[in-house]
Scaffold this active site. Structure first.
Site, PDB file in Angstrom:
ATOM      1  N   ARG A   1     -62.341  34.997 -52.520  1.00 31.59           N
ATOM      2  CA  ARG A   1     -62.104  33.896 -51.570  1.00 31.59           C
ATOM      3  C   ARG A   1     -62.468  34.351 -50.160  1.00 31.59           C
ATOM      4  NH1 ARG A   1     -57.370  33.236 -49.021  1.00 31.59           N
ATOM      5  NH2 ARG A   1     -56.023  33.605 -50.815  1.00 31.59           N
TER       6      ARG A   1
ATOM      7  N   ASP B   1     -75.478  18.739 -35.530  1.00 34.16           N
ATOM      8  CA  ASP B   1     -75.751  18.663 -36.967  1.00 34.16           C
ATOM      9  C   ASP B   1     -77.268  18.715 -37.133  1.00 34.16           C
ATOM     10  OD1 ASP B   1     -76.254  17.906 -39.607  1.00 34.16           O
ATOM     11  OD2 ASP B   1     -74.458  16.665 -39.720  1.00 34.16           O
TER      12      ASP B   1
ATOM     13  N   LYS C   1     -78.886  19.730 -48.568  1.00 31.05           N
ATOM     14  CA  LYS C   1     -80.133  19.031 -48.275  1.00 31.05           C
ATOM     15  C   LYS C   1     -81.298  20.032 -48.179  1.00 31.05           C
ATOM     16  CE  LYS C   1     -77.361  15.470 -48.163  1.00 31.05           C
ATOM     17  NZ  LYS C   1     -76.025  15.783 -47.846  1.00 31.05           N
TER      18      LYS C   1
ATOM     19  N   TYR D   1     -72.957  10.898 -39.453  1.00 25.96           N
ATOM     20  CA  TYR D   1     -72.795  10.769 -40.914  1.00 25.96           C
ATOM     21  C   TYR D   1     -71.434  10.125 -41.249  1.00 25.96           C
ATOM     22  CZ  TYR D   1     -71.918  12.104 -45.714  1.00 25.96           C
ATOM     23  OH  TYR D   1     -71.588  12.066 -47.033  1.00 25.96           O
TER      24      TYR D   1
HETATM   25  C1  LIG Z   1     -76.409  14.588 -41.662  1.00 26.95           C
HETATM   26  C2  LIG Z   1     -75.340  14.958 -42.631  1.00 26.95           C
HETATM   27  N1  LIG Z   1     -74.359  15.789 -42.235  1.00 26.95           N
HETATM   28  C3  LIG Z   1     -73.365  16.151 -43.086  1.00 26.95           C
HETATM   29  C4  LIG Z   1     -73.307  15.686 -44.379  1.00 26.95           C
HETATM   30  C5  LIG Z   1     -72.188  16.108 -45.299  1.00 26.95           C
HETATM   31  O1  LIG Z   1     -72.635  17.083 -46.189  1.00 26.95           O
HETATM   32  P1  LIG Z   1     -72.094  17.300 -47.688  1.00 26.95           P
HETATM   33  O2  LIG Z   1     -72.404  16.072 -48.467  1.00 26.95           O
HETATM   34  O3  LIG Z   1     -72.801  18.530 -48.153  1.00 26.95           O
HETATM   35  O4  LIG Z   1     -70.610  17.501 -47.566  1.00 26.95           O
HETATM   36  C6  LIG Z   1     -74.326  14.839 -44.830  1.00 26.95           C
HETATM   37  C7  LIG Z   1     -74.307  14.330 -46.220  1.00 26.95           C
HETATM   38  O5  LIG Z   1     -75.096  13.508 -46.605  1.00 26.95           O
HETATM   39  C8  LIG Z   1     -75.360  14.459 -43.927  1.00 26.95           C
HETATM   40  O6  LIG Z   1     -76.349  13.632 -44.306  1.00 26.95           O
END
Ligand SMILES: Cc1ncc(COP(=O)(O)O)c(C=O)c1O
Length: 379
Positions: free
Chosen positions: A46, A170, A195, A98
């Site tokens: 962990r 982000d 992604k 998001y």
């Molecule tokens: C721009 C963006 N940030 C954060 C996230 C969240 O990521 P996760 O789905 O891996 O938790 C996403 C998910 O689609 C996203 O598109």
């Protein structure tokens, strides 16, 4: 060394005990101690394990951070970053951040006395106007999902420096190959590694990259204490994906531009939103701070009836949430990824029921275009 070399070699040295060119997957929960307190750097998975350490070194290097920590999802990493806020603190988010970030902050974190504003961060003046004495963090998604709004990272970073705030970016949509927010003055970068970093749609993960050591200590404390660190197999998959990040992103760029131009010229398409097009409102900013325009775009076909028809008639493009993989994915944000945002708020930020989001893969671009052309003909 250059970006491509670092992506392949940093954190990925041959295994010292066997010479294996690719590090093994350390599928163990615990590590034996030679004597009390005498271990080889790991005690319990962990807290840390070799695959996680390796991936964190790679990502810290590619984003130019002092440290990186990887989590079980993008949201787990973002949650750790938002825990840097204290009761009474105010944070400013990009308007169409998001949906999961919107949900976490407005439905959960508010109960701890934090306050959040969602504003158009593509306008620095609006960011300045939204500042309060209690503002501690500016959290920018650029380009935003799915409206592809681009914010000027360096300009906001200047404001952040002046006011002594923390700036989070982000960087999921572009990856460090196309954009490096820390070099532009941000303090923290977050990724959904699910992604582009992984790139093969076979694992969920997140990363937090820190410019400042004091932030890094706090995020590491949260990672090992709350226990959302990424597991060995998933770290292995992301490490493998990152080795081809640069070549994948080049192809995403090329395919993205070709599909954007095709859609812009199509009579059934009302609007295409792609930062690489001269028609994009922040095209100049994107050109200045990005090394390419990536594989994400949105286009509006005017109504739910029309968007439904496109989604039902594509064959190569897969109707699915998520993005950034080698295969082209198509989705309807209003009813899928952004369904948790109240309809009036959604509409006010341009997420109509006719707005289709494309994550353009690295297939032959002629095939992607032919598939879209066929589906649009049915509208
Ligand atoms: C721009 C963006 N940030 C954060 C996230 C969240 O990521 P996760 O789905 O891996 O938790 C996403 C998910 O689609 C996203 O598109």
């Amino acid at each position: 060394m250059g970006f491509c070399t670092d992506a392949i070699h940093v954190g990925q040295e041959p295994d010292p005990s066997t010479g294996a060119v690719v590090a093994p997957i350390y599928q163990t929960s615990t590590y034996v101690q030679q004597a009390l307190g005498n271990n080889k750097g790991f005690d319990y998975a962990r807290t840390a394990h070799p695959n996680r350490k390796a991936l964190e070194r790679t990502i810290a290097k590619l984003e130019g951070g002092a440290a990186a920590y990887v989590f079980t999802s993008g949201m787990a990493g973002i949650d750790s970053v938002l825990r840097l806020l204290r009761p009474g603190d105010h944070a400013i988010f990009s308007q169409s951040v998001y949906g999961g970030v919107y949900r976490l902050s407005t439905q959960f974190l508010v109960q701890f006395g934090m306050e959040f504003s969602f504003i158009d961060t593509s306008c620095v003046e609006k960011v300045r106007q939204a500042l309060r004495p209690s503002t501690k963090m500016i959290y920018v998604e650029t380009p935003t999902n799915p409206t592809m709004i681009v914010s000027d990272i360096a300009a906001i970073a200047e404001l952040v420096r002046e006011k002594k705030l923390t700036m989070v970016v982000d960087n999921t949509f572009l990856s460090p190959y196309l954009q490096q927010p820390l070099a532009l003055g941000a303090h923290i970068v977050v990724h959904s590694m699910t992604k582009y970093l992984n790139g093969h749609s076979d694992c969920v993960g997140g990363a937090v990259i820190l410019a400042r050591k004091e932030d890094a200590e706090k995020i590491f404390f949260l990672q090992r204490s709350a226990g959302a660190g990424l597991a060995p197999m998933d770290c292995f998959l992301v490490s493998r994906g990152i080795k081809t990040l640069a070549v994948r992103m080049e192809r995403h760029n090329a395919n993205g531009m070709a599909v954007a131009k095709f859609l812009e010229a199509h009579p059934k398409v009302k609007r295409v939103i792609y930062p690489g097009l001269a028609s994009h409102p922040q095209h100049a900013v994107a050109k200045k701070q990005q090394r390419g325009f990536g594989g994400m775009l949105s286009f509006d076909v005017g109504s739910l009836e029309a968007s439904r028809s496109v989604l039902n008639n594509v064959k190569l493009c897969s109707l699915a949430e998520s993005l950034g993989g080698v295969e082209t994915l198509i989705s309807l944000p209003a009813l899928m990824t952004h369904a948790s945002i109240p309809p009036d708020v959604r509409l006010s930020i341009g997420i109509t029921e006719g707005l289709i989001r494309l994550s353009i893969g690295i297939e032959d671009v002629e095939d992607i275009i032919a598939d879209l052309d066929r589906a649009l003909a049915a509208v």
